[in-house]
Design a protein around this motif. Structure first.
Motif, PDB file in Angstrom:
ATOM      1  N   VAL A  21       0.858  -1.182   0.000  1.00  0.00           N
ATOM      2  CA  VAL A  21       0.000   0.000   0.000  1.00  0.00           C
ATOM      3  C   VAL A  21       0.895   1.234   0.000  1.00  0.00           C
ATOM      4  O   VAL A  21       1.872   1.308   0.754  1.00  0.00           O
ATOM      5  N   ASN A  38       1.114   0.556   9.656  1.00  0.00           N
ATOM      6  CA  ASN A  38       0.107  -0.383  10.175  1.00  0.00           C
ATOM      7  C   ASN A  38      -1.001  -0.631   9.151  1.00  0.00           C
ATOM      8  O   ASN A  38      -1.753  -1.587   9.296  1.00  0.00           O
ATOM      9  N   LEU A  39      -1.084   0.179   8.117  1.00  0.00           N
ATOM     10  CA  LEU A  39      -2.116  -0.021   7.089  1.00  0.00           C
ATOM     11  C   LEU A  39      -1.699  -1.003   5.996  1.00  0.00           C
ATOM     12  O   LEU A  39      -2.490  -1.317   5.105  1.00  0.00           O
ATOM     13  N   GLN A  40      -0.461  -1.491   6.018  1.00  0.00           N
ATOM     14  CA  GLN A  40      -0.073  -2.510   5.040  1.00  0.00           C
ATOM     15  C   GLN A  40      -0.931  -3.762   5.240  1.00  0.00           C
ATOM     16  O   GLN A  40      -1.377  -4.042   6.354  1.00  0.00           O
ATOM     17  N   PRO A  41      -1.169  -4.523   4.170  1.00  0.00           N
ATOM     18  CA  PRO A  41      -2.006  -5.730   4.294  1.00  0.00           C
ATOM     19  C   PRO A  41      -1.605  -6.646   5.445  1.00  0.00           C
ATOM     20  O   PRO A  41      -2.470  -7.227   6.093  1.00  0.00           O
ATOM     21  N   GLY A  43      -0.191  -5.584   8.110  1.00  0.00           N
ATOM     22  CA  GLY A  43      -0.213  -4.787   9.335  1.00  0.00           C
ATOM     23  C   GLY A  43       1.134  -4.241   9.749  1.00  0.00           C
ATOM     24  O   GLY A  43       1.267  -3.753  10.880  1.00  0.00           O
TER      25      GLY A  43
ATOM     26  N   PRO B  24      -5.572   5.628   0.368  1.00  0.00           N
ATOM     27  CA  PRO B  24      -5.356   4.430  -0.466  1.00  0.00           C
ATOM     28  C   PRO B  24      -6.522   3.461  -0.293  1.00  0.00           C
ATOM     29  O   PRO B  24      -7.393   3.677   0.558  1.00  0.00           O
ATOM     30  N   LEU B  25      -6.563   2.412  -1.101  1.00  0.00           N
ATOM     31  CA  LEU B  25      -7.481   1.301  -0.834  1.00  0.00           C
ATOM     32  C   LEU B  25      -6.751   0.284   0.039  1.00  0.00           C
ATOM     33  O   LEU B  25      -5.600  -0.046  -0.224  1.00  0.00           O
ATOM     34  N   LEU B  26      -7.426  -0.208   1.080  1.00  0.00           N
ATOM     35  CA  LEU B  26      -6.810  -1.192   1.983  1.00  0.00           C
ATOM     36  C   LEU B  26      -7.524  -2.530   1.814  1.00  0.00           C
ATOM     37  O   LEU B  26      -8.744  -2.609   1.937  1.00  0.00           O
ATOM     38  N   PRO B  27      -6.757  -3.611   1.547  1.00  0.00           N
ATOM     39  CA  PRO B  27      -7.396  -4.913   1.383  1.00  0.00           C
ATOM     40  C   PRO B  27      -8.030  -5.384   2.685  1.00  0.00           C
ATOM     41  O   PRO B  27      -7.426  -5.304   3.755  1.00  0.00           O
ATOM     42  N   ARG B 264      -8.721  -6.231  10.788  1.00  0.00           N
ATOM     43  CA  ARG B 264      -8.169  -6.558   9.465  1.00  0.00           C
ATOM     44  C   ARG B 264      -7.503  -5.386   8.768  1.00  0.00           C
ATOM     45  O   ARG B 264      -6.710  -5.585   7.851  1.00  0.00           O
ATOM     46  N   THR B 265      -7.853  -4.152   9.116  1.00  0.00           N
ATOM     47  CA  THR B 265      -7.236  -3.024   8.408  1.00  0.00           C
ATOM     48  C   THR B 265      -6.526  -2.058   9.355  1.00  0.00           C
ATOM     49  O   THR B 265      -6.003  -1.055   8.901  1.00  0.00           O
ATOM     50  N   ARG B 266      -6.541  -2.354  10.653  1.00  0.00           N
ATOM     51  CA  ARG B 266      -5.877  -1.474  11.636  1.00  0.00           C
ATOM     52  C   ARG B 266      -6.396  -0.043  11.548  1.00  0.00           C
ATOM     53  O   ARG B 266      -5.633   0.913  11.702  1.00  0.00           O
ATOM     54  N   THR B 267      -7.690   0.113  11.278  1.00  0.00           N
ATOM     55  CA  THR B 267      -8.262   1.452  11.339  1.00  0.00           C
ATOM     56  C   THR B 267      -9.506   1.441  12.234  1.00  0.00           C
ATOM     57  O   THR B 267     -10.125   0.407  12.442  1.00  0.00           O
TER      58      THR B 267
END
Lengths: 309, 309
Positions: A21, A38-41, A43, B24-27, B264-267
């Protein structure tokens, strides 16, 4: 000793672009932005180094797969990178690894071997020998460092007048790569490492001018479970060359930073990733536009709930 | 009635670029990506529409400032946009607004007026008259809709083969703008609105082919406090023209989605923002690459802790 260069980091950026990302900078307060890895797939930033390292394995060696040993985020990173690049992965993790990280590693299709904390290197070496697989170390590896450096490349692209970059330090792979990129592209910016006081061996080493070793049981006291490793000769060479300072933060400061990050940026940081924000909030650091690299966000939801509650 | 066009959305994108995060788009899983508008500085997409609307106020009117009434995220959005563009802002909020949102609005330098829930429109109208200020409505405004549409522009840029876009529906400003952009740039993608069952008036309206009104006290039952408004003639005209369907989700499904998004997305998503993920997890929606617009992340840390714990 050959150090990573900005050209290596640029090559890594091209190699990993389809599989990471492109994280934005998120404003935290009037002088701080976070770089939310932390937003990477998976984490955590470690996906960058792992994808780069795997992408550079010669095609003749690819079908024998890769092996990694890790306390967590590197395990997921190698498992994820192997899935992306169509390779087999065997991951050796110590028995104190959070279940969340073991589950995530298996979910990426890797074989996971859970072993005693002192046996992980030897078990990984056995797997390499049995299979003819390639070992991917968590940080002591040229291509891994180059991959992590892409974080620095993006920081300088998004905030060219940055004056300080704060980076968590464990084995030193992330700060080595980031420092190479930042010193090349934003030469006026200071690069400052951050460690937990309870695992402050890299700070002690930088002060001493040589690697100072702390016992693994001492380093294991910090709740920042991603920052319990120690630099290698390779990463310490980069740190001595390119890093301006390393500061330490307390466990309470780290937990408070986890809370502040959730509130101000709506992201979940694990304690290791929050150390940099703890340093911003509690230490006298250079004035001006600062970026804190929040390195990861893999923590059990129940632990996050107890920190926030 | 003149509807927003893709050219209006493109113009908005240019106007707001310096003042919003390019998310960005987060998987999330193998078929879902989230568009994390909770990462905007104010914690919600509404910053896009507010910055666009304020940037289009004629220079002769700028010094008299702006007025807005809102249950929360729009208040912060207008306060933030006014600060960015150097204008005064007066914000009228109902007394049941979460303290977190009131504090954040004041922190952006706006005057805040807390009034009874039925008085907010009249108090705002008074302020407009007293000051000669410009009223910025939360959604019933051409330039606001065009600004929100930039979310759709970015989705189509990042995932050109997207097959479905899920968008929360309240007053309908977000889904109107997103639908204009998606139908222009990714004409094969379906645009699907999501509402809480307890505030499912827009779903009922789309089925009926005309605006169906629910009592405000009924709509206030949902915990998704950002989704208690109802579409206007302007937004409903966009919805009828461009939106394929609107589905509803239960309160339990919404809370579970908040947990899944954190993991799953840390948000951090507020209940309103999590509705789209709840729909993905619990409803039969079109197969294929789907993007869920997580519209915001402003919730009290203690509430988040109780949802996670």
């Amino acid at each position: 000793m050959r150090l990573v260069t900005i050209e290596d980091v640029r090559a890594a950026a091209a190699a990993i672009a389809p599989h990471v990302v492109r994280t934005p900078l998120l404003p935290f307060d009037s002088t701080l932005w976070i770089k939310p890895e932390n937003l990477q797939p998976i984490g955590a930033f470690k996906q960058r180094g792992a994808v780069n390292a795997l992408s550079r394995i010669p095609s003749a060696d690819r079908e024998r797969g890769v092996v990694a040993y890790s306390s967590g985020n590197h395990a997921q990173a190698v498992a994820y990178a192997a899935k992306m690049l169509g390779m087999r992965a065997a991951i050796v993790v110590p028995e104190n690894t959070p279940q969340l990280k073991i589950d995530a590693t298996r979910a990426h299709g890797a074989e996971v071997f859970v072993v005693g904390i002192t046996e992980r290197e030897s078990r990984a070496a056995e797997l390499v020998q049995e299979r003819g697989a390639t070992l991917i170390p968590p940080f002591d590896h040229f291509d891994v460092i180059a991959g992590q450096g892409t974080v620095g490349l993006e920081i300088c692209a998004d905030l060219p007048d940055v004056t300080a970059v704060l980076v968590p330090v464990s084995g030193g792979g992330l700060i080595s790569g980031v420092a190479v990129a930042v010193k090349a592209l934003c030469p006026n910016a200071r690069v400052i490492g951050v460690e937990p006081e309870l695992a402050g061996d890299a700070a002690a080493s930088l002060r001493a001018g040589e690697l100072v070793r702390w016992d693994a049981h001492d380093r294991a006291r910090t709740s920042a479970d991603g920052l319990r490793a120690e630099p290698s000769e390779l990463t310490f060479a980069h740190i001595k060359e390119y890093v301006d300072d390393i500061v330490t933060v307390s466990e309470d400061e780290i937990f408070d930073a986890v809370r502040q990050i959730a509130r101000r940026t709506r992201t979940v940081a694990e304690p290791s990733g929050a150390t940099v924000v703890a340093a911003h909030l509690n230490r006298s650091l250079p004035e001006g536009k600062t970026v804190a690299v929040v390195s990861g966000g893999n923590l059990e939801p129940s632990l996050l709930a107890s920190i926030l509650g």
